[in-house]
Design a protein around this motif. Structure first.
Motif, PDB file in Angstrom:
ATOM      1  N   ALA A  13       0.827  -1.206   0.000  1.00  0.00           N
ATOM      2  CA  ALA A  13       0.000   0.000   0.000  1.00  0.00           C
ATOM      3  C   ALA A  13       0.862   1.257   0.000  1.00  0.00           C
ATOM      4  N   GLU A  14       1.934   1.246   0.788  1.00  0.00           N
ATOM      5  CA  GLU A  14       2.818   2.410   0.831  1.00  0.00           C
ATOM      6  C   GLU A  14       3.516   2.623  -0.513  1.00  0.00           C
ATOM      7  N   GLU A  15       4.004   1.536  -1.120  1.00  0.00           N
ATOM      8  CA  GLU A  15       4.687   1.672  -2.405  1.00  0.00           C
ATOM      9  C   GLU A  15       3.736   2.176  -3.487  1.00  0.00           C
ATOM     10  N   TRP A  16       2.542   1.628  -3.544  1.00  0.00           N
ATOM     11  CA  TRP A  16       1.591   2.051  -4.572  1.00  0.00           C
ATOM     12  C   TRP A  16       1.111   3.482  -4.360  1.00  0.00           C
ATOM     13  N   GLU A  17       1.035   3.906  -3.119  1.00  0.00           N
ATOM     14  CA  GLU A  17       0.634   5.293  -2.858  1.00  0.00           C
ATOM     15  C   GLU A  17       1.667   6.277  -3.396  1.00  0.00           C
ATOM     16  N   ASN A  18       2.920   5.858  -3.427  1.00  0.00           N
ATOM     17  CA  ASN A  18       4.013   6.742  -3.818  1.00  0.00           C
ATOM     18  C   ASN A  18       4.595   6.420  -5.190  1.00  0.00           C
ATOM     19  N   THR A  19       3.884   5.601  -5.972  1.00  0.00           N
ATOM     20  CA  THR A  19       4.270   5.316  -7.350  1.00  0.00           C
ATOM     21  C   THR A  19       3.310   6.064  -8.270  1.00  0.00           C
ATOM     22  N   PHE A  20       3.827   6.923  -9.121  1.00  0.00           N
ATOM     23  CA  PHE A  20       2.961   7.808  -9.892  1.00  0.00           C
ATOM     24  C   PHE A  20       2.917   7.399 -11.361  1.00  0.00           C
ATOM     25  N   ASN A  21       1.710   7.343 -11.890  1.00  0.00           N
ATOM     26  CA  ASN A  21       1.499   7.074 -13.296  1.00  0.00           C
ATOM     27  C   ASN A  21       1.815   8.330 -14.118  1.00  0.00           C
ATOM     28  N   PRO A  22       1.925   8.201 -15.450  1.00  0.00           N
ATOM     29  CA  PRO A  22       2.169   9.380 -16.282  1.00  0.00           C
ATOM     30  C   PRO A  22       1.151  10.485 -16.024  1.00  0.00           C
ATOM     31  N   ALA A  23       1.551  11.707 -16.237  1.00  0.00           N
ATOM     32  CA  ALA A  23       0.761  12.871 -15.838  1.00  0.00           C
ATOM     33  C   ALA A  23      -0.640  12.878 -16.429  1.00  0.00           C
ATOM     34  N   ALA A  24      -0.803  12.402 -17.649  1.00  0.00           N
ATOM     35  CA  ALA A  24      -2.110  12.448 -18.310  1.00  0.00           C
ATOM     36  C   ALA A  24      -2.982  11.237 -18.008  1.00  0.00           C
ATOM     37  N   SER A  25      -2.564  10.380 -17.095  1.00  0.00           N
ATOM     38  CA  SER A  25      -3.302   9.148 -16.802  1.00  0.00           C
ATOM     39  C   SER A  25      -4.638   9.441 -16.130  1.00  0.00           C
ATOM     40  N   THR A  26      -5.551   8.497 -16.279  1.00  0.00           N
ATOM     41  CA  THR A  26      -6.839   8.600 -15.594  1.00  0.00           C
ATOM     42  C   THR A  26      -6.666   8.460 -14.087  1.00  0.00           C
ATOM     43  N   TYR A  27      -5.772   7.569 -13.678  1.00  0.00           N
ATOM     44  CA  TYR A  27      -5.541   7.314 -12.261  1.00  0.00           C
ATOM     45  C   TYR A  27      -4.135   7.767 -11.889  1.00  0.00           C
ATOM     46  N   LYS A  28      -4.018   8.496 -10.792  1.00  0.00           N
ATOM     47  CA  LYS A  28      -2.743   9.094 -10.402  1.00  0.00           C
ATOM     48  C   LYS A  28      -1.729   8.046  -9.986  1.00  0.00           C
ATOM     49  N   THR A  29      -2.173   7.029  -9.226  1.00  0.00           N
ATOM     50  CA  THR A  29      -1.288   5.996  -8.702  1.00  0.00           C
ATOM     51  C   THR A  29      -1.925   4.622  -8.876  1.00  0.00           C
ATOM     52  N   PRO A  30      -1.148   3.543  -8.740  1.00  0.00           N
ATOM     53  CA  PRO A  30      -1.745   2.201  -8.756  1.00  0.00           C
ATOM     54  C   PRO A  30      -2.791   2.013  -7.661  1.00  0.00           C
ATOM     55  N   LEU A  31      -2.619   2.717  -6.552  1.00  0.00           N
ATOM     56  CA  LEU A  31      -3.596   2.632  -5.467  1.00  0.00           C
ATOM     57  C   LEU A  31      -4.935   3.217  -5.907  1.00  0.00           C
ATOM     58  N   ASP A  32      -4.877   4.356  -6.615  1.00  0.00           N
ATOM     59  CA  ASP A  32      -6.097   4.999  -7.089  1.00  0.00           C
ATOM     60  C   ASP A  32      -6.861   4.122  -8.070  1.00  0.00           C
ATOM     61  N   SER A  33      -6.150   3.245  -8.775  1.00  0.00           N
ATOM     62  CA  SER A  33      -6.789   2.443  -9.822  1.00  0.00           C
ATOM     63  C   SER A  33      -7.629   1.302  -9.261  1.00  0.00           C
ATOM     64  N   ILE A  34      -7.562   1.037  -7.967  1.00  0.00           N
ATOM     65  CA  ILE A  34      -8.358  -0.039  -7.374  1.00  0.00           C
ATOM     66  C   ILE A  34      -9.783   0.465  -7.174  1.00  0.00           C
ATOM     67  N   ASP A  35     -10.718  -0.028  -7.969  1.00  0.00           N
ATOM     68  CA  ASP A  35     -12.119   0.347  -7.811  1.00  0.00           C
ATOM     69  C   ASP A  35     -12.736  -0.347  -6.602  1.00  0.00           C
ATOM     70  N   LEU A  36     -12.353  -1.587  -6.383  1.00  0.00           N
ATOM     71  CA  LEU A  36     -12.855  -2.332  -5.232  1.00  0.00           C
ATOM     72  C   LEU A  36     -11.809  -3.354  -4.819  1.00  0.00           C
ATOM     73  N   PHE A  37     -11.537  -3.423  -3.526  1.00  0.00           N
ATOM     74  CA  PHE A  37     -10.561  -4.332  -2.927  1.00  0.00           C
ATOM     75  C   PHE A  37     -11.362  -5.394  -2.190  1.00  0.00           C
ATOM     76  N   VAL A  38     -11.432  -6.601  -2.770  1.00  0.00           N
ATOM     77  CA  VAL A  38     -12.224  -7.699  -2.185  1.00  0.00           C
ATOM     78  C   VAL A  38     -11.264  -8.657  -1.496  1.00  0.00           C
ATOM     79  N   LEU A  39     -11.292  -8.675  -0.176  1.00  0.00           N
ATOM     80  CA  LEU A  39     -10.366  -9.493   0.614  1.00  0.00           C
ATOM     81  C   LEU A  39     -11.075 -10.725   1.138  1.00  0.00           C
ATOM     82  N   LEU A  40     -10.530 -11.902   0.805  1.00  0.00           N
ATOM     83  CA  LEU A  40     -11.053 -13.174   1.298  1.00  0.00           C
ATOM     84  C   LEU A  40     -10.168 -13.682   2.426  1.00  0.00           C
ATOM     85  N   ASP A  41     -10.772 -14.122   3.506  1.00  0.00           N
ATOM     86  CA  ASP A  41      -9.995 -14.688   4.620  1.00  0.00           C
ATOM     87  C   ASP A  41     -10.887 -15.599   5.450  1.00  0.00           C
TER      88      ASP A  41
END
Length: 388
Positions: free
Chosen positions: A206-234
């Protein structure tokens, strides 16, 4: 994971713009079950995970290799990334322990970097250090196998959908949706659960994806932003689970999954159901019995959310604004963190039912009706049914 209760604030509105297309009854009937691949001794998907796999050990490396081999051998269109980190733990005597997360991604072809919103399907693959020899079948070998099965099942349908869109000239950014499988390391505490002794892999990712930036013209700023839904199974795989709806902002997604569960039960496709045709056939009394729902809070209203949650791999993502659907039973199964949490204590009907349910949810999220190799009926036959 540890059971914690806290007051948390809920921000934002329900996501109304995400496309979500129901699949037909024929598609639900045609979705393959895992079958022999979930055999606890010889199954190609599940058996290799049913071993001690404490982070940084040979068992952990072997299970990670199993995942890599699966995707490279069966799903070559998926992009694989290994996200590495290290940390000392309360039992490592000052030496760093390596943690490796596997990220498998399937995006539409020709999509630009940062232009795809994704459904993230998530489970942790490490096992607990103690008791010695702990397997962790529900925690979380079975959920990992469920995700492999789901990925394999939707893969060809994704290819057909995107090929059809390209042929029709409709592959625009409005439907640029992808899917990720996140298999996370280091969820378990080495000694006593705390903010620093737990969630090693998810905190690092989560920390790495928050601080990894996509190209300036991208729809989503970071890989973290690109997650529409995080479905966790446990903790999935024991008989008779009940899974609450934890978060108000994703209750809509919970309701969608609950509706699929109702439909699968009505169609006689849930093996753990007391009304499965094979079980009814064995009973003298053929009358239907009450269905014990896995997702039993679909009727929950906004005022019924009191801020309780269970600490798990989603927390570092939740804290950064990611929308989370946490699929974990409460109360926990009786085998939780006990040496009896092994393959022999899995309820295999329940395991297969979860695999089918999660697969169908992914199929609907990715709008795959009509792209599976089954004889389907018009979607309108199912979309007209009343919602939960």
């Amino acid at each position: 994971m540890e059971l914690l209760v806290a007051l948390v604030g809920f921000l934002g509105l329900l996501p109304t713009a995400l496309a979500y297309g129901a699949v037909s009854d024929a598609t639900l009937r045609g979705l393959p079950g895992p079958g022999a691949d979930f055999d606890i001794d010889t199954g190609a998907l599940l058996a290799p995970i049913l071993r001690p796999r404490v982070s940084g050990t040979e068992g952990s490396r072997a299970v990670l290799q199993h995942f890599v081999d699966f995707f490279r051998g069966e799903l070559p269109e998926w992009r694989l990334e290994l996200q590495n980190s290290s940390s000392t733990t309360p039992t490592s005597k000052g030496q760093p322990v390596p943690f490796v997360n596997l990220v498998a991604t399937r995006d539409p072809p020709n999509a630009g970097v940062g232009d795809v919103g994704r459904l993230a399907l998530v489970a942790h693959y490490d096992s607990k250090l103690e008791p010695a020899g702990f397997i962790g079948a529900i925690d979380s070998a079975a959920p990992c196998a469920m995700l492999l099965h789901a990925a394999r099942t939707v893969d060809k349908a994704l290819t057909k959908k995107w090929a059809a869109m390209a042929a029709e000239g409709t592959d625009d950014l409005e439907d640029k949706k992808g899917v990720q499988i996140l298999l996370l390391d280091g969820e378990e505490a080495f000694k006593v659960w705390s903010d620093t002794d737990s969630l090693y892999g998810s905190r690092a990712l989560a920390e790495e994806w928050e601080n990894t930036f996509n190209p300036a013209a991208s729809t989503y700023k970071t890989p973290l932003d690109s997650i529409d839904l995080f479905v966790l199974l446990d903790l999935l795989g024991s008989r008779g689970p009940t899974v609450p709806s934890f978060y108000k902002t994703t209750h809509w997604a919970y309701k969608h999954m609950a509706q699929i569960e109702h439909r699968l039960r009505d169609l006689g496709l849930f093996k753990s159901s007391p009304n499965h045709p094979l079980k009814i056939a064995k009973r003298k009394n053929k009358n239907k019995r009450k269905e014990p729902l896995f997702l039993n809070e679909a009727a929950k209203e906004n005022g019924d959310f009191y801020g309780g949650y269970i600490a798990d791999d989603h927390l570092p993502f939740l804290a950064r604004g990611v929308e989370v659907l946490h699929i974990i039973p409460s109360p926990f199964p009786h085998v939780w963190h006990d040496i009896t949490d092994d393959g022999k204590h899995l309820d295999m009907d329940t395991v297969e039912d979860w695999a089918r349910l999660v697969t169908a949810f992914a199929a609907e999220w990715m709008d795959l009706e009509g792209f599976f190799d089954v004889q389907t009926k018009p979607t309108a036959e199912v979309t007209g049914k009343s919602e939960l």
